[in-house]
Design an enzyme around this catalytic site. Structure first.
Site, mmCIF file in Angstrom:
data_model
loop_
_atom_site.group_PDB
_atom_site.id
_atom_site.type_symbol
_atom_site.label_atom_id
_atom_site.label_comp_id
_atom_site.label_asym_id
_atom_site.label_seq_id
_atom_site.Cartn_x
_atom_site.Cartn_y
_atom_site.Cartn_z
ATOM 1 N N THR B 182 -11.164 139.588 -3.186
ATOM 2 C CA THR B 182 -10.761 140.065 -4.500
ATOM 3 C C THR B 182 -11.493 139.259 -5.559
ATOM 4 O O THR B 182 -11.694 138.051 -5.399
ATOM 5 C CB THR B 182 -9.225 139.971 -4.667
ATOM 6 O OG1 THR B 182 -8.880 140.434 -5.964
ATOM 7 C CG2 THR B 182 -8.732 138.537 -4.508
ATOM 8 N N GLU B 327 -4.066 140.946 -2.469
ATOM 9 C CA GLU B 327 -3.222 139.952 -1.798
ATOM 10 C C GLU B 327 -1.950 140.556 -1.217
ATOM 11 O O GLU B 327 -1.225 139.885 -0.473
ATOM 12 C CB GLU B 327 -2.814 138.856 -2.804
ATOM 13 C CG GLU B 327 -3.934 137.955 -3.285
ATOM 14 C CD GLU B 327 -4.677 138.517 -4.497
ATOM 15 O OE1 GLU B 327 -4.668 139.750 -4.691
ATOM 16 O OE2 GLU B 327 -5.271 137.730 -5.250
ATOM 17 N N LYS B 435 -0.537 134.522 -27.342
ATOM 18 C CA LYS B 435 0.560 133.618 -27.683
ATOM 19 C C LYS B 435 0.486 133.300 -29.166
ATOM 20 O O LYS B 435 -0.330 132.501 -29.602
ATOM 21 C CB LYS B 435 0.476 132.345 -26.847
ATOM 22 C CG LYS B 435 0.819 132.581 -25.377
ATOM 23 C CD LYS B 435 0.029 131.679 -24.451
ATOM 24 C CE LYS B 435 0.128 132.168 -23.009
ATOM 25 N NZ LYS B 435 -0.968 131.657 -22.167
ATOM 26 N N TRP B 440 5.333 135.640 -27.280
ATOM 27 C CA TRP B 440 4.345 136.306 -26.433
ATOM 28 C C TRP B 440 4.156 137.745 -26.897
ATOM 29 O O TRP B 440 5.124 138.495 -27.035
ATOM 30 C CB TRP B 440 4.798 136.309 -24.973
ATOM 31 C CG TRP B 440 4.720 134.967 -24.305
ATOM 32 C CD1 TRP B 440 4.429 133.769 -24.899
ATOM 33 C CD2 TRP B 440 4.949 134.687 -22.924
ATOM 34 N NE1 TRP B 440 4.451 132.762 -23.970
ATOM 35 C CE2 TRP B 440 4.774 133.294 -22.742
ATOM 36 C CE3 TRP B 440 5.279 135.464 -21.803
ATOM 37 C CZ2 TRP B 440 4.921 132.670 -21.504
ATOM 38 C CZ3 TRP B 440 5.423 134.850 -20.576
ATOM 39 C CH2 TRP B 440 5.234 133.455 -20.420
#
Lengths: 539, 539
Positions: B182, B327, B435, B440
């Protein structure tokens, strides 16, 4: 890849996280239906884990359950194995001597028992050598005058327990989780031990589209008892998938089942053909709205085509036959349609539905005779053998293991043929097969044909000793009440002549009042042979 | 229970026994579509096992594949792992230096390569230190003038091989079976090794009704490449379930995909949103009969609501978003409806379909911040973490393992919120999160809102350094060609003002020609940030 063990505990955690608002409906008595959310269910299950641990439950300990299908039994289904102990689901319909045997043989140390079933155990409670605690389940249990020693009230134990109890996360996936005993043709029942891994994989298989496709949108009603082969795995799988569960409790009838299906919009239900015969009859007389039902699963014995047609054609409800046994967790095969079968005629489709079906992913089946695997011709008979990750490798502490488990395969004792499409069709039990003049005659095929006759209620065909042919078939027929006085042997034999080779036609027909049945509704043909051992065919 | 290992070999055996007459359709070139029965497929796969073994393939050896989606790649999918070796599926869209790296890092000893892809490898073939044999796949391969050393023709090897070859039955289920690399945000790609057990369990999960419900009745077209996270597991699962497969081969277009869907009555297809945007556009212009399609699975990045609506409302085709990564094998979650959502309004339903969905059985997800798991309120952001039996435990021989795998969990680097129903909603990559003043801001939410604007083709929102607020959002917008000269910053910002708190509104809008993308079509915002590092927001 992560070394994540396959544990039932993960089902409980999943249900708590995602399906907390879904329902479990529990009919706990003929007059009481209770509803629990999964949140309440998991909370009670943790409390049960706490209560049992306080009573001394340890890893590997056997904990018996002697109960109908209800929420408390479902709590035990998870609390016991998730704590690392083993739930022994005892068949309440066994003969007393067999119940005594299995509890002592399994060495159950705690026994969970329905209050209305106490009278079945009480007479021999003193002979249960290993049981230290009896826990009585019911809505209003009084232990005054309870004939069991060391008796506790289930609800009182839960009231004193904490749902902060945490099930261990360090179990190996091969840890034993459950056990059931299966009746033997002769001798005492034989025990089968399930593991977390086998139950997890089996549960997943019930969610496959090609099997039952159980899912979150379903409302499942397991009529099959929770003491019979894990209720075919439905309680475990339902918790995994967040399926709404309707547990029918004690002493249900076709009326009660139909009412539950209608009231709770049941989508999937499962049980033996005997149940469905009664349900179909009731539905014809007093129709309910069954439009929610997407699937009836029938197993345990063959489904007569007339029954399948009744549901599929009259009621518009898909009726699937499956095959399995206690030794196989139980799902082995299921009679879904392969792509090319969607173009079949209705008659052809009904023939498929009556088969035991296509083998599920992860399981292997072979039908073998002395020469190896039989051809897939739909006619060559052999013994069905099975292997896979949810198939037993042995009977628990039992010398009879050697009879059934050979070369890594389970020998089922069922005689079957494989259709060209790879569908299993059971034709007999090895012990019920009729061996006439070197040819094998399927008693089941003859029975199924007889049971499609309009005047016949039930029929069992058994082997009678014969000097020349070694064995010959005898048909034992229960007529429908209204034809009791008018039905004739000759019309039954004539109806068979068009369908079978002349060597298969029974030598005689005997009219009987009922076919003896096992505790799970299967024909007890060994009993019938024994009863008729002095009967002589009129020639 | 029997100690039956979970092996891919059982899929091959099952397909051969039950699905021998089912089809695999393989588009091997722009002018050639071939059809094989599963019987032929398994025969060829056994021959490939024989041929590779004769070439020296041993257990544990890495065998690379560098190929499109076609029957030969599917043969390698099983022949290599069933022999106990490891199939390394190489992403053909990686940069040359990354391709060189992954083959050397995995230590591939045999490389299966499409004839039309040879030019991508030839320039650095001499630097592939471990590769002993190149096997060139194609319908009419000529090795004359082949620039690769030790080159063989795939078809010639098969012609000389035997389908009596038997794959071993004694593999442990934890034997490595496959691997994919990946892309990393910085540095070389990272390798993930799949095992037989993980691939078997993942395959089963695709058959669950609550996920994709893949089954024998399906016709599956994996548009997602077979070199990208196992083509989301579809090739493996299709062999298990006997699903008809349509493999689209090299250089396909929306036209070609739609033609294949119509011609072969495809029921299920899977790919990234970029593909579906093109397919939807083509379908609007030149409609095909897509009535066979029961499900489009979209993943790899978020699906814009406009795209989902286009398929669901205009075309009547259920469009499911899923979430996963290399994954995770990859299936983690899928946006199916829970029971109570069936009563949602159409708008509410479309919002559900745009989420990353409900976590699949057997997998656990947690969204965590410094304080632990975040509340399921749909607004509190945290990093998505995952564990389960088909989740990687490490990167292959890579020090970066420690960054992503902690305390038994995979830390995905994706910022997400959990809805009250337990649906994952990805709001950003950790590295793309903005940020601003301690708050956020989700760049993905802003991008999705911008991309629903009728004049916008694509949009990427990135963080720009800011003296007072640390970071502030900058919107980079690709207008639709027809609005290129008339679109204004102000109308875009105005469209956002009704939807977001004022602190979220980007400080500026920059019109660009295209958003840089990775080899699998994902926005490369790190590249965009790098390109714009000297850009200053006009205040």
């Amino acid at each position: 890849m992560m070394d994540t063990p396959l544990l039932l505990t993960s089902f409980l955690n999943r249900a708590e996280r995602f399906f907390h608002a879904k329902k479990i409906v529990s009919r706990t008595s003929p007059t009481t239906i209770q509803e629990f959310t999964y949140k309440e269910y998991v909370s009670r299950t943790r409390k049960l884990g706490d209560a049992l641990t306080k009573l001394g439950m340890t890893r590997g300990m056997k904990v018996g359950s002697f109960a109908w299908n209800h929420h408390r039994h479902l709590e035990a289904y998870f609390a016991v194995p998730c704590a690392g102990a083993v739930l022994h689901m005892i068949n309440i319909r066994l003969a007393s001597e067999h119940i005594l045997y299995v509890i002592n043989h399994a060495e159950d140390e705690i026994l969970l028992i329905d209050d209305n079933l106490v009278p079945l155990i009480a007479p021999f409670a003193a002979q249960l050598k290993t049981v230290k605690h009896f826990i009585v389940m019911g809505d209003a249990v009084s232990l005054d005058n309870c004939p069991l020693p060391n008796a506790h009230s289930y609800e009182e134990l839960l009231a004193a327990a904490s749902d902060d109890f945490v099930f261990p996360e360090d179990l190996d996936e091969n840890t034993p989780a459950g056990m059931c005993y299966t009746s033997a043709t002769t001798g005492m029942p034989k025990g089968v031990v399930y593991t977390h891994r086998s139950l997890v994989l089996h549960s997943i298989s019930l969610g496959l589209s090609d099997n039952t496709g159980l899912c979150e949108n379903d409302v499942a009603l397991p009529v099959v008892p929770m003491f019979h082969a894990n209720a075919w795995g439905l309680p475990f799988a339902s918790v995994l998938f967040g399926t709404t569960q309707v547990l029918p409790g004690p002493m249900f009838s076709p009326q009660i089942l139909l009412d539950l299906i209608e009231q709770y919009k049941v989508t999937l239900t499962a049980g033996v053909p005997t149940i469905w015969l009664g349900v179909l009859q009731e539905q014809r007389q007093n129709p309910r709205d069954l439009s929610s039902l997407r699937l009836i699963l029938s197993g345990g014995s063959a489904s007569p085509v007339g029954l399948i047609r009744g549901f599929e054609e009259e009621q518009g409800i898909p009726f699937y036959t499956g095959y399995g046994m206690t030794e196989t967790s139980p799902l082995v095969s299921i009679a879904t349609y392969l792509t090319h079968m969607h173009n079949y005629t209705q008659d052809e489709k009904m023939q498929i539905r009556a088969l035991q079906g296509l083998t599920t992913p992860l399981i292997e089946t072979r039908i073998v005779n002395e020469e190896g695997e039989v051809p897939w011709d739909g006619t060559t008979m052999g013994e069905l053998t099975i292997r896979g990750p949810w198939i037993a490798a042995e009977y628990y502490n039992d010398e009879r293991t050697a009879e059934a488990f050979k070369d890594g395969w389970l020998y089922t004792g069922d005689i079957a043929v494989m259709t060209p499409d790879g569908y299993i069709k059971i034709t007999d039990r090895t012990k019920d097969l009729i061996k006439s003049g070197g040819e094998w005659i399927s008693s089941v095929d003859l029975e199924n044909a007889l049971m499609t006759h309009s005047k016949v209620f039930e029929a069992a065909v058994i082997a009678m000793p014969h000097e020349k042919w070694q064995e010959r078939p005898l048909a034992c027929v229960v007529p429908k009440p209204e034809f009791k006085d008018t039905i004739t042997k000759e019309e039954l034999l004539e109806s068979l002549r068009g369908q079978f080779h002349k060597t298969w036609i029974p030598d005689d027909v005997l009219f009987i009042d009922e076919v003896p049945k096992s505790s799970v509704g299967k024909f007890l043909k060994a009993k019938l042979r024994e009863d008729l051992k002095d009967y002589r065919i009129e020639v």
